[in-house]
Design a protein around this motif. Sequence first.
Motif, short mmCIF file in Angstrom:
data_model
loop_
_atom_site.label_atom_id
_atom_site.label_comp_id
_atom_site.label_asym_id
_atom_site.label_seq_id
_atom_site.Cartn_x
_atom_site.Cartn_y
_atom_site.Cartn_z
N ALA A 90 -9.17 -101.61 -27.00
CA ALA A 90 -10.46 -100.90 -27.06
C ALA A 90 -11.06 -101.02 -28.45
O ALA A 90 -12.28 -101.22 -28.59
N THR A 91 -10.23 -100.92 -29.47
CA THR A 91 -10.74 -101.05 -30.85
C THR A 91 -11.25 -102.46 -31.10
O THR A 91 -12.32 -102.65 -31.70
N LEU A 92 -10.51 -103.45 -30.65
CA LEU A 92 -10.94 -104.84 -30.87
C LEU A 92 -12.20 -105.18 -30.08
O LEU A 92 -13.04 -105.95 -30.55
N LEU A 93 -12.35 -104.63 -28.89
CA LEU A 93 -13.54 -104.93 -28.10
C LEU A 93 -14.77 -104.22 -28.65
O LEU A 93 -15.89 -104.71 -28.49
N ARG A 94 -14.62 -103.09 -29.31
CA ARG A 94 -15.75 -102.37 -29.89
C ARG A 94 -16.23 -103.01 -31.18
O ARG A 94 -17.38 -102.86 -31.56
#
Length: 128
Positions: A90-94
């Motif tokens: 989720a952090t990488l996709l944001r």
Amino acid sequence: MSTKVARAKARKDAAEAVHTLADAGRIVAGSTAASVGSSVSELSGTLSGRVDDARHALAEAIDPTPVKVRRAPWILAVLVLSGLAAYAWATLLRREGPADPGTPVSTTPPSTDQLHGKTTPTQPPSRP
């Protein structure tokens, strides 16, 4: 003493000696049988115990007792690692990364010798 009387007494003494010897033999046989019987029963008990021990050891070697597996720590570890992986994705996709400009598009229209931006051969290749 006459020889007849001496022979009769000798026969009587011999018969008593044979009976005494037979009694002694019975006594020895009885005590030997009792001794052997008790020894055999002790030996039988000892061998029976050893055979049972060997049988149990062999059964353990062939089919060991099941080991208690503690599943709760493994399940907890999988859940924690799954949560960390979901948070990381989720952090990488944001996160906004640099945009790939890709291949620049040609602004000139293709010529008649080109097909989709690639040069076409004018003659078909010859076969050897």
